[in-house]
Design a protein around this motif. Structure first.
Motif, mmCIF file in Angstrom:
data_model
loop_
_atom_site.group_PDB
_atom_site.id
_atom_site.type_symbol
_atom_site.label_atom_id
_atom_site.label_comp_id
_atom_site.label_asym_id
_atom_site.label_seq_id
_atom_site.Cartn_x
_atom_site.Cartn_y
_atom_site.Cartn_z
ATOM 1 N N GLY A 1 -10.156 60.231 -12.297
ATOM 2 C CA GLY A 1 -8.931 60.753 -11.425
ATOM 3 C C GLY A 1 -7.913 60.118 -12.148
ATOM 4 O O GLY A 1 -6.697 60.596 -12.335
ATOM 5 N N ALA A 2 -8.177 58.496 -12.792
ATOM 6 C CA ALA A 2 -7.047 58.164 -13.402
ATOM 7 C C ALA A 2 -6.581 58.813 -14.763
ATOM 8 O O ALA A 2 -5.682 58.812 -15.186
ATOM 9 C CB ALA A 2 -7.416 56.751 -13.846
ATOM 10 N N ARG A 3 -7.744 59.263 -15.516
ATOM 11 C CA ARG A 3 -7.358 59.723 -16.823
ATOM 12 C C ARG A 3 -6.989 61.088 -16.792
ATOM 13 O O ARG A 3 -6.144 61.496 -17.231
ATOM 14 C CB ARG A 3 -8.998 60.186 -17.581
ATOM 15 C CG ARG A 3 -9.402 58.742 -18.003
ATOM 16 C CD ARG A 3 -8.812 57.864 -18.963
ATOM 17 N NE ARG A 3 -7.647 57.170 -18.581
ATOM 18 C CZ ARG A 3 -7.487 56.051 -17.718
ATOM 19 N NH1 ARG A 3 -8.563 55.471 -17.380
ATOM 20 N NH2 ARG A 3 -6.275 55.522 -17.282
ATOM 21 N N CYS A 4 -7.167 61.910 -15.473
ATOM 22 C CA CYS A 4 -6.797 63.225 -15.228
ATOM 23 C C CYS A 4 -5.020 63.216 -14.820
ATOM 24 O O CYS A 4 -4.046 63.895 -15.438
ATOM 25 C CB CYS A 4 -7.279 63.763 -14.101
ATOM 26 S SG CYS A 4 -6.707 65.609 -13.488
ATOM 27 N N LEU A 5 -4.755 61.989 -14.250
ATOM 28 C CA LEU A 5 -3.466 61.700 -13.866
ATOM 29 C C LEU A 5 -2.452 61.525 -15.091
ATOM 30 O O LEU A 5 -1.604 62.091 -15.336
ATOM 31 C CB LEU A 5 -3.347 60.736 -12.948
ATOM 32 C CG LEU A 5 -1.768 60.092 -12.579
ATOM 33 C CD1 LEU A 5 -0.944 61.406 -11.868
ATOM 34 C CD2 LEU A 5 -1.925 58.978 -11.588
#
Length: 427
Positions: free
Chosen positions: A241-245
């Motif tokens: 999720g953090a990398r996608c954001l």
């Protein structure tokens, strides 16, 4: 007038088994028809005007002799009164057929969604249709036949609970969806006449203009100068999720576009992400130039077996709707009082979508890039129809320099494109 036949008894009629037509008497024109198969039925042979008609009165012995004579007398009485029994039956059959074609709004909705489901963008979009119609339309018109729904019914469902004034965007969607269901019902012969859910020349005379009553709500966005601090913090967060954001921010993409990104859409050598039309809001293919920071992020990611998604969940599915929001909330929760990630205008925690606003504010206030380049980076539709008709390219190379400068700003807080946005050196 047919010759009057001898009046047979019920026992005599039962003994008629050879194929042929037998006048049974009692009523002129009443005959028993015996088919080669052995089937027997009643036929009333009459003359209506200049036309000779054979009218079926049912099968024998289901319709006994006495009942057949009673039916034959009714036929004679109608003809004497100027009524054509054959035409009367035809009209009755059509009325019965029309009755079977009348369906309720709930039934029409179910059939419409079943047929149109493949046209929705995704499962969530289909669910939104079902939920809004079930919540707002069904309680008012769900049990009504579609051919009975009138303007007053539509007005009632749109104003119930002050919906049109307090949840105007939702009410607009409901109206449009009801209109489409009723259009489908009309095309299928389930109703006739104008669509009572139509806005122009119809509901617009009964309800306030939605543009005048809707309260514009904006996604909470991070102030421009807080971007480097936020990105530095985000880099320490773990998880897909953090990398996608982070990827969504670096590409100024919508969160749904980033979450649905697949490796087959990305060309690392050309530093290009091509989002197909069916995943774009405007239903038009969108090419996204990738900065060195975005490419480095992608190269560092693991490839997961069993999925082509770039940012899969733990179950190799697309990340949920709230995943990126949850990342931001966790980050905000770790910050000291007054140093979190809040929008000073709304007071709320910033949203994933709000970073597109931050990007646009940065591009407009801190750089000299033309507005059309910035808007195209956001995949916004050109509102000017004349300009849209003549625009052929997508300004990819100019946008490549813009996205490089945005990545540098996110990392260092330096705005490289404020003086000379078009440079020969690529980033």
């Amino acid at each position: 007038m047919p010759k009057k036949a001898r009046e047979m008894s019920a026992a005599e009629v039962r003994r008629l088994t050879d194929p042929g037509l037998y006048a049974v008497g009692g009523v002129a024109g009443l005959q028993l028809q015996v088919a080669k198969t052995g089937a027997r039925s009643w036929v009333m042979r009459v003359k209506i005007g200049d036309r000779r008609r054979d009218i079926g009165l049912g099968g024998f012995p289901d319709v006994p002799l006495a009942d057949a004579r009673a039916k034959a007398r009714v036929v004679r009485e109608k003809i004497a009164a100027g009524i054509d029994p054959v035409e009367e039956r035809r009209v009755a059959r059509l009325a019965l057929l029309a009755q079977t074609q009348r369906i309720t709004f709930d039934e029409a909705t179910e059939k419409f969604l079943t047929l149109k489901r493949h046209e929705f963008k995704n499962i969530k979009h289909a669910a939104q249709w079902e939920n809004t119609l079930a919540t707002y339309a069904s309680p008012v018109i769900g049990a009504k036949r579609v051919d009975e729904i009138a303007l007053a019914d539509i007005e009632e469902l749109l104003t119930r609970g002050n919906l049109w004034l307090t949840k105007t965007e939702t009410a607009k969607r409901v109206r449009g969806r009801v209109e489409k269901v009723l259009d489908w019902a009309t095309a299928g012969g389930h109703r006739t006449g104008d669509n009572p859910a139509r806005w122009r020349g119809n509901l617009d005379a009964r309800l306030p203009n939605p543009g005048k009553v809707a309260k514009k709500s904006h996604h909470s966005a991070l102030p421009i100068d807080d971007m480097p601090r936020f990105m530095s913090h985000l880099a320490t967060m773990e998880g897909s999720g953090a990398r996608c954001l982070e990827f969504a921010i670096l590409t100024a993409a919508r969160s749904s576009e980033a979450k649905g990104a697949t490796w087959s859409e990305i060309d690392l050598d050309a530093r290009l992400w091509t989002i197909p039309a069916d995943r774009m809001k405007a239903r038009k293919e969108h090419r996204v130039p990738l900065s060195r920071a975005a490419v480095a992020l992608l190269k560092a990611l693991p490839r997961h077996e069993g999925t082509n998604l770039v940012f899969p969940s733990a179950r190799n599915k697309m990340l949920s709707e709230n995943t990126l929001t949850a990342v931001i909330k966790r980050m905000d929760g770790t910050m000291p009082e007054g140093q979190g990630y809040r929008d000073p205008n709304t007071g709320g925690i910033v949203t994933a979508h709000g970073f597109r606003s931050t990007f646009r504010d940065w591009a407009g206030e801190r750089t000299a890039y033309p507005g059309d380049i910035c808007e195209m980076a956001l995949a916004h539709v050109i509102k000017n129809k004349a300009e849209a008709a003549y625009r052929r390219g997508d300004l990819l190379e100019k946008r490549r320099r813009l996205m490089k400068d945005w990545a540098l700003f996110c990392a260092e807080g330096a705005t490289q494109g404020s003086v000379t946005p078009i440079r020969a050196q690529e980033g």
